[in-house]
Design a protein around this motif. Structure first.
Motif, PDB file in Angstrom:
ATOM      1  N   UNK A   5      51.470  57.381  45.505  1.00 33.45           N
ATOM      2  CA  UNK A   5      51.358  58.397  44.462  1.00 33.45           C
ATOM      3  C   UNK A   5      50.220  59.363  44.745  1.00 33.45           C
ATOM      4  N   UNK A   6      49.114  58.807  45.265  1.00 36.08           N
ATOM      5  CA  UNK A   6      47.992  59.668  45.635  1.00 36.08           C
ATOM      6  C   UNK A   6      48.418  60.618  46.747  1.00 36.08           C
ATOM      7  N   UNK A   7      49.089  60.072  47.742  1.00 36.23           N
ATOM      8  CA  UNK A   7      49.512  60.893  48.878  1.00 36.23           C
ATOM      9  C   UNK A   7      50.468  61.997  48.436  1.00 36.23           C
ATOM     10  N   UNK A   8      51.340  61.681  47.489  1.00 33.77           N
ATOM     11  CA  UNK A   8      52.273  62.685  46.983  1.00 33.77           C
ATOM     12  C   UNK A   8      51.533  63.866  46.391  1.00 33.77           C
ATOM     13  N   UNK A   9      50.399  63.601  45.754  1.00 30.65           N
ATOM     14  CA  UNK A   9      49.628  64.667  45.130  1.00 30.65           C
ATOM     15  C   UNK A   9      48.820  65.456  46.153  1.00 30.65           C
ATOM     16  N   UNK A  10      48.680  64.916  47.347  1.00 33.47           N
ATOM     17  CA  UNK A  10      48.016  65.664  48.420  1.00 33.47           C
ATOM     18  C   UNK A  10      48.966  66.635  49.119  1.00 33.47           C
ATOM     19  N   UNK A  11      50.242  66.371  49.044  1.00 34.87           N
ATOM     20  CA  UNK A  11      51.217  67.130  49.828  1.00 34.87           C
ATOM     21  C   UNK A  11      51.130  68.640  49.610  1.00 34.87           C
ATOM     22  N   UNK A  12      51.023  69.141  48.357  1.00 26.79           N
ATOM     23  CA  UNK A  12      50.909  70.601  48.203  1.00 26.79           C
ATOM     24  C   UNK A  12      49.704  71.183  48.927  1.00 26.79           C
ATOM     25  N   UNK A  13      48.613  70.419  49.006  1.00 25.13           N
ATOM     26  CA  UNK A  13      47.421  70.892  49.698  1.00 25.13           C
ATOM     27  C   UNK A  13      47.612  70.841  51.214  1.00 25.13           C
ATOM     28  N   UNK A  14      48.355  69.848  51.670  1.00 20.66           N
ATOM     29  CA  UNK A  14      48.671  69.789  53.101  1.00 20.66           C
ATOM     30  C   UNK A  14      49.516  70.998  53.493  1.00 20.66           C
ATOM     31  N   UNK A  15      50.520  71.304  52.698  1.00 25.31           N
ATOM     32  CA  UNK A  15      51.387  72.447  53.004  1.00 25.31           C
ATOM     33  C   UNK A  15      50.581  73.749  52.976  1.00 25.31           C
ATOM     34  N   UNK A  16      49.702  73.877  51.989  1.00 25.97           N
ATOM     35  CA  UNK A  16      48.829  75.050  51.935  1.00 25.97           C
ATOM     36  C   UNK A  16      47.960  75.112  53.192  1.00 25.97           C
ATOM     37  N   UNK A  17      47.391  73.976  53.589  1.00 23.46           N
ATOM     38  CA  UNK A  17      46.543  73.942  54.768  1.00 23.46           C
ATOM     39  C   UNK A  17      47.292  74.296  56.037  1.00 23.46           C
ATOM     40  N   UNK A  18      48.529  73.845  56.147  1.00 23.67           N
ATOM     41  CA  UNK A  18      49.321  74.184  57.329  1.00 23.67           C
ATOM     42  C   UNK A  18      49.513  75.691  57.436  1.00 23.67           C
ATOM     43  N   UNK A  19      49.799  76.331  56.312  1.00 23.98           N
ATOM     44  CA  UNK A  19      49.968  77.791  56.325  1.00 23.98           C
ATOM     45  C   UNK A  19      48.644  78.491  56.603  1.00 23.98           C
ATOM     46  N   UNK A  20      47.587  77.997  55.979  1.00 23.79           N
ATOM     47  CA  UNK A  20      46.276  78.620  56.124  1.00 23.79           C
ATOM     48  C   UNK A  20      45.772  78.534  57.558  1.00 23.79           C
ATOM     49  N   UNK A  21      45.818  77.338  58.136  1.00 26.06           N
ATOM     50  CA  UNK A  21      45.284  77.171  59.484  1.00 26.06           C
ATOM     51  C   UNK A  21      46.195  77.795  60.541  1.00 26.06           C
ATOM     52  N   UNK A  22      47.495  77.886  60.249  1.00 23.70           N
ATOM     53  CA  UNK A  22      48.370  78.615  61.171  1.00 23.70           C
ATOM     54  C   UNK A  22      48.009  80.096  61.161  1.00 23.70           C
TER      55      UNK A  22
END
Length: 264
Positions: A5-22
């Motif tokens: 459940x914790x990891x699920x709540x991290x996913x939007x931030x991971x997706x944001x980070x992927x776009x940001x760092x790309x």
């Protein structure tokens, strides 16, 4: 709440980070492409890249990611704790923001330097390979350059994903820890391991051995190899790259009634 459940709540931030760092890596490519428009011979590509300085402000991207992720986890962790004082005040949030910015300033310098120089080294090696193949195959400049950027683009996507997945652990745990520490509650912190390998198939045995270990809020976790860490994600590269662990809180001396980080 489980680790899943914790990891699920991290996913939007991971997706944001992927776009940001790309986007960050695309700055490297844009600067390089502009330089390569002046190249007339294949061997000149290597000379140009070996002196290439794209002047990308990597720190700016780290600040954006840590502010977004760290503040989100801090505010939501504060809301989830039964606290003795109001942690949602503008003053408290400004304190958290200051701590996030200081954390990036004090701790991200080595990461930023590594990202910068490692990518330049990758670009240089990719360019050498493209030029060597192009010369042997009799390609023109345009095909060599296109081949170079195709490979660089693929590498950038993979690197952006790796950075986002690594930094989300550090940023989320940092922000939530600040909220828990500022709550004035008598808490202890617990290390939580996902219990299974990540997408790469890799899992650290030392981190799995830490699952469920509790220590006082003001003490570090001691890993089996002797490494001391305040929470997952804040340690040397061998313990942070691709780490997916989280930290949880429970009343000091209590049972597992943990309040996991990341109540987003």
């Amino acid at each position: 709440m489980t680790w899943q459940e914790v990891n699920k709540k991290r996913i939007p931030h991971i997706r944001y980070g992927e776009r940001l760092y790309l986007k960050m890596y695309r700055e490297f490519s844009a600067a390089l492409r502009q330089r390569l428009t002046r190249v007339e011979r294949p061997e000149h590509i290597i000379n140009l890249i070996e002196n290439f300085d794209p002047n990308v402000n990597i720190k700016e991207y780290y600040v954006k990611f840590y502010v977004r992720t760290g503040m989100a986890f801090a505010k939501n962790t504060a809301r989830s704790l039964k606290r003795r004082k109001d942690l949602n005040s503008d003053i408290q949030e400004s304190i958290w923001l200051e701590k996030v910015l200081k954390y990036v300033e004090d701790n991200a310098g080595f990461k930023i330097s590594q990202v910068y120089w490692n990518h330049l080294q990758d670009i240089t090696q990719i360019a050498r390979d493209a030029v060597n193949v192009g010369i042997n195959e009799g390609w023109g400049i345009d095909k060599i350059v296109d081949t170079l950027f195709t490979e660089v683009s693929d590498r950038e996507k993979w690197k952006a994903m790796r950075i986002a997945r690594t930094e989300v652990v550090s940023a989320s745990n940092f922000g939530a820890y600040q909220a828990a520490a500022d709550s004035e509650l008598d808490l202890e912190k617990i290390w939580l391991h996902p219990g299974h390998p990540g997408p790469s198939g890799y899992s650290r045995d030392e981190h799995e051995m830490m699952d469920g270990v509790a220590v006082p809020m003001n003490e570090d976790f001691m890993l089996p190899d002797g490494t001391m860490m305040p929470y997952p994600g804040d340690g040397p590269p061998e313990h942070t790259i691709n780490c997916r662990c989280t930290v949880a809180f429970q009343p000091r001396g209590g049972g597992i009634v943990a309040q996991e980080l990341g109540e987003i």
